[in-house]
Write a protein that holds these residues in place. Structure first.
Motif, PDB file in Angstrom:
ATOM      1  N   ARG A  72       0.523  -1.354  -0.191  1.00 33.66           N
ATOM      2  CA  ARG A  72      -0.013  -0.091   0.191  1.00 33.66           C
ATOM      3  C   ARG A  72       0.852   1.288  -0.104  1.00 33.66           C
ATOM      4  N   VAL A  73       0.801   2.195  -1.013  1.00 34.95           N
ATOM      5  CA  VAL A  73       1.466   3.310  -1.395  1.00 34.95           C
ATOM      6  C   VAL A  73       0.543   4.861  -1.243  1.00 34.95           C
ATOM      7  N   LEU A  74       0.930   5.696  -0.370  1.00 34.80           N
ATOM      8  CA  LEU A  74       0.390   7.083  -0.652  1.00 34.80           C
ATOM      9  C   LEU A  74       1.528   7.688  -1.321  1.00 34.80           C
ATOM     10  N   GLY A  75       1.257   8.323  -2.048  1.00 33.24           N
ATOM     11  CA  GLY A  75       1.723   9.327  -3.460  1.00 33.24           C
ATOM     12  C   GLY A  75       1.608  10.321  -3.026  1.00 33.24           C
ATOM     13  N   VAL A  76       2.648  11.745  -2.811  1.00 30.02           N
ATOM     14  CA  VAL A  76       1.926  12.978  -2.473  1.00 30.02           C
ATOM     15  C   VAL A  76       2.507  13.584  -4.029  1.00 30.02           C
ATOM     16  N   ASP A  77       1.854  14.613  -4.601  1.00 30.01           N
ATOM     17  CA  ASP A  77       1.788  15.767  -5.092  1.00 30.01           C
ATOM     18  C   ASP A  77       2.467  16.593  -4.693  1.00 30.01           C
ATOM     19  N   PRO A  78       3.744  16.820  -4.399  1.00 30.25           N
ATOM     20  CA  PRO A  78       3.331  18.034  -3.566  1.00 30.25           C
ATOM     21  C   PRO A  78       3.172  19.797  -4.184  1.00 30.25           C
ATOM     22  N   GLY A  79       2.647  20.248  -3.669  1.00 39.53           N
ATOM     23  CA  GLY A  79       2.399  21.752  -3.944  1.00 39.53           C
ATOM     24  C   GLY A  79       1.980  22.817  -2.328  1.00 39.53           C
ATOM     25  N   LEU A  80       1.693  24.286  -2.095  1.00 40.39           N
ATOM     26  CA  LEU A  80       1.090  24.969  -1.396  1.00 40.39           C
ATOM     27  C   LEU A  80       0.144  25.350  -1.374  1.00 40.39           C
ATOM     28  N   THR A  81      -0.619  25.318  -2.938  1.00 35.36           N
ATOM     29  CA  THR A  81      -1.497  25.303  -2.911  1.00 35.36           C
ATOM     30  C   THR A  81      -2.463  24.214  -2.700  1.00 35.36           C
ATOM     31  N   ARG A  82      -1.941  23.252  -3.891  1.00 38.79           N
ATOM     32  CA  ARG A  82      -2.997  21.812  -3.843  1.00 38.79           C
ATOM     33  C   ARG A  82      -1.898  21.288  -3.512  1.00 38.79           C
ATOM     34  N   CYS A  83      -2.111  20.314  -2.509  1.00 41.82           N
ATOM     35  CA  CYS A  83      -1.094  19.401  -2.505  1.00 41.82           C
ATOM     36  C   CYS A  83      -1.946  17.870  -3.153  1.00 41.82           C
ATOM     37  N   GLY A  84      -1.590  16.670  -3.430  1.00 36.69           N
ATOM     38  CA  GLY A  84      -2.125  16.004  -4.202  1.00 36.69           C
ATOM     39  C   GLY A  84      -2.337  14.872  -3.276  1.00 36.69           C
ATOM     40  N   VAL A  85      -3.053  13.905  -2.672  1.00 35.11           N
ATOM     41  CA  VAL A  85      -2.611  12.434  -2.250  1.00 35.11           C
ATOM     42  C   VAL A  85      -3.219  11.206  -2.319  1.00 35.11           C
ATOM     43  N   GLY A  86      -2.820  10.033  -2.830  1.00 31.48           N
ATOM     44  CA  GLY A  86      -3.348   9.980  -3.162  1.00 31.48           C
ATOM     45  C   GLY A  86      -3.069   7.545  -2.815  1.00 31.48           C
ATOM     46  N   VAL A  87      -3.623   6.676  -2.722  1.00 33.30           N
ATOM     47  CA  VAL A  87      -3.871   5.529  -1.762  1.00 33.30           C
ATOM     48  C   VAL A  87      -3.994   4.409  -3.019  1.00 33.30           C
ATOM     49  N   VAL A  88      -2.914   3.547  -3.169  1.00 33.37           N
ATOM     50  CA  VAL A  88      -3.111   2.585  -3.839  1.00 33.37           C
ATOM     51  C   VAL A  88      -2.551   1.334  -3.312  1.00 33.37           C
ATOM     52  N   GLU A  89      -3.245   0.561  -3.981  1.00 26.72           N
ATOM     53  CA  GLU A  89      -2.776  -1.273  -3.363  1.00 26.72           C
ATOM     54  C   GLU A  89      -2.891  -1.924  -3.888  1.00 26.72           C
ATOM     55  N   GLY A  90      -1.721  -2.975  -4.155  1.00 26.37           N
ATOM     56  CA  GLY A  90      -1.183  -3.943  -5.031  1.00 26.37           C
ATOM     57  C   GLY A  90       0.219  -4.160  -5.009  1.00 26.37           C
ATOM     58  N   VAL A  91       0.417  -5.221  -6.277  1.00 25.67           N
ATOM     59  CA  VAL A  91       2.131  -6.068  -6.725  1.00 25.67           C
ATOM     60  C   VAL A  91       1.634  -5.189  -7.838  1.00 25.67           C
ATOM     61  N   VAL A 144       9.130  26.203  -7.425  1.00 23.06           N
ATOM     62  CA  VAL A 144       9.440  25.145  -6.790  1.00 23.06           C
ATOM     63  C   VAL A 144      10.420  25.281  -5.839  1.00 23.06           C
ATOM     64  N   MET A 145       9.961  26.479  -5.147  1.00 18.75           N
ATOM     65  CA  MET A 145      10.895  26.610  -3.561  1.00 18.75           C
ATOM     66  C   MET A 145       9.286  25.991  -2.978  1.00 18.75           C
ATOM     67  N   GLY A 146       7.981  26.559  -3.321  1.00 17.10           N
ATOM     68  CA  GLY A 146       6.980  26.281  -2.915  1.00 17.10           C
ATOM     69  C   GLY A 146       6.870  24.828  -2.457  1.00 17.10           C
ATOM     70  N   THR A 147       6.805  24.387  -3.978  1.00 16.87           N
ATOM     71  CA  THR A 147       6.812  22.507  -4.279  1.00 16.87           C
ATOM     72  C   THR A 147       7.670  21.771  -3.144  1.00 16.87           C
ATOM     73  N   ALA A 148       9.670  22.523  -2.845  1.00 12.92           N
ATOM     74  CA  ALA A 148      10.158  22.017  -1.868  1.00 12.92           C
ATOM     75  C   ALA A 148       9.427  21.720  -0.954  1.00 12.92           C
ATOM     76  N   GLN A 149       8.889  23.283  -0.297  1.00 15.63           N
ATOM     77  CA  GLN A 149       9.019  22.826   0.956  1.00 15.63           C
ATOM     78  C   GLN A 149       8.248  21.935   1.364  1.00 15.63           C
ATOM     79  N   ALA A 150       6.568  21.781   0.594  1.00 13.77           N
ATOM     80  CA  ALA A 150       5.825  21.026   1.031  1.00 13.77           C
ATOM     81  C   ALA A 150       6.301  19.482   0.658  1.00 13.77           C
ATOM     82  N   SER A 151       7.338  19.737  -0.221  1.00 13.80           N
ATOM     83  CA  SER A 151       8.080  18.263  -0.285  1.00 13.80           C
ATOM     84  C   SER A 151       8.544  17.144   0.620  1.00 13.80           C
ATOM     85  N   ALA A 152       9.360  18.436   1.442  1.00 18.39           N
ATOM     86  CA  ALA A 152      10.066  18.743   2.446  1.00 18.39           C
ATOM     87  C   ALA A 152       8.652  17.862   3.753  1.00 18.39           C
ATOM     88  N   VAL A 153       8.344  18.621   3.720  1.00 14.67           N
ATOM     89  CA  VAL A 153       6.510  18.190   5.222  1.00 14.67           C
ATOM     90  C   VAL A 153       6.034  17.038   4.909  1.00 14.67           C
TER      91      VAL A 153
END
Length: 202
Positions: free
Chosen positions: A2-21, A79-88
């Motif tokens: 089970r993996v949580l994918g994170v598309d980082p961003g300050l205004t919109r940070c995408g999150v999605g969970v997918v399960e499988g092999v 880029v700075m906002g994306t990097a900050q959200a990614s670090a979080v």
């Protein structure tokens, strides 16, 4: 897996969970976006992102977290906002001891669509097809987060084998040899005891 994918961003940070092999049909567990107001103070926005990701971790209990690797763009502010959200996102995962993987946008696009330069519409269409959804997730940040999770599931077997090989190489590393003890110099041979040179007769 089970993996949580994170598309980082300050205004919109995408999150999605997918399960499988890899090699089998995948299932979407959840998808969404963590939003923050653009006029809010930066620290408050980062806290909001942290709380949002923590909530997703609490609810879905992923085993891995896949985050988009930040790359250089012309818009430094973005880029700075994306990097900050990614670090979080990475901080939230590390706090729980969850493995974090970083994937570049081209890696994700190539894994999901077969084209490292695919546009967002193509990524969304393939995510919809692969997860057997009725419609592409909206906004695009949510679809990108699912694509990240799919990419990691498909790449995990090769990545795990590589990590295991590196770990085995480290474990099998030959120990450092002991310090060499200087040899005792041989006693000099005096001229009186030296054997005379033999004359060679032709």
């Amino acid at each position: 897996m089970r993996v949580l994918g994170v598309d980082p961003g300050l205004t919109r940070c995408g999150v999605g969970v997918v399960e499988g092999v890899a090699g089998r049909p995948l299932t979407m567990v959840g998808v969404g976006v963590v939003r923050t107001p653009a006029d809010a103070e930066l620290g408050a926005r980062l806290v909001a992102i942290e709380e949002g990701i923590e909530s997703w971790l609490d609810e879905h209990r992923p085993q891995y977290v896949a985050v988009e690797r930040v790359f250089s763009q012309h818009n430094v502010r973005t880029v700075m906002g994306t990097a900050q959200a990614s670090a979080v996102a990475m901080l939230c995962a590390a706090r729980r001891g969850l493995p974090v993987a970083l994937h570049t946008p081209s890696e994700v696009k190539a894994a999901v669509t077969g084209n490292g330069r695919a546009d967002k519409a193509q990524v969304g269409a393939m995510v919809t097809r692969l997860l057997r959804l009725d419609a592409p997730p909206k906004p695009a940040d949510a679809a990108d987060a699912l694509a990240l999770a799919i990419c990691h599931i498909w790449r995990a077997p090769a990545t795990n084998r590589l990590q295991e090989a590196h770990a085995a190489a480290r474990r099998g590393r030959t120990p450092r040899p002991p310090a060499r003890v200087p040899a005792t110099p041989a006693a000099p041979v005096s001229d009186s005891t030296a054997s005379p040179a033999r004359k060679v007769t032709r």
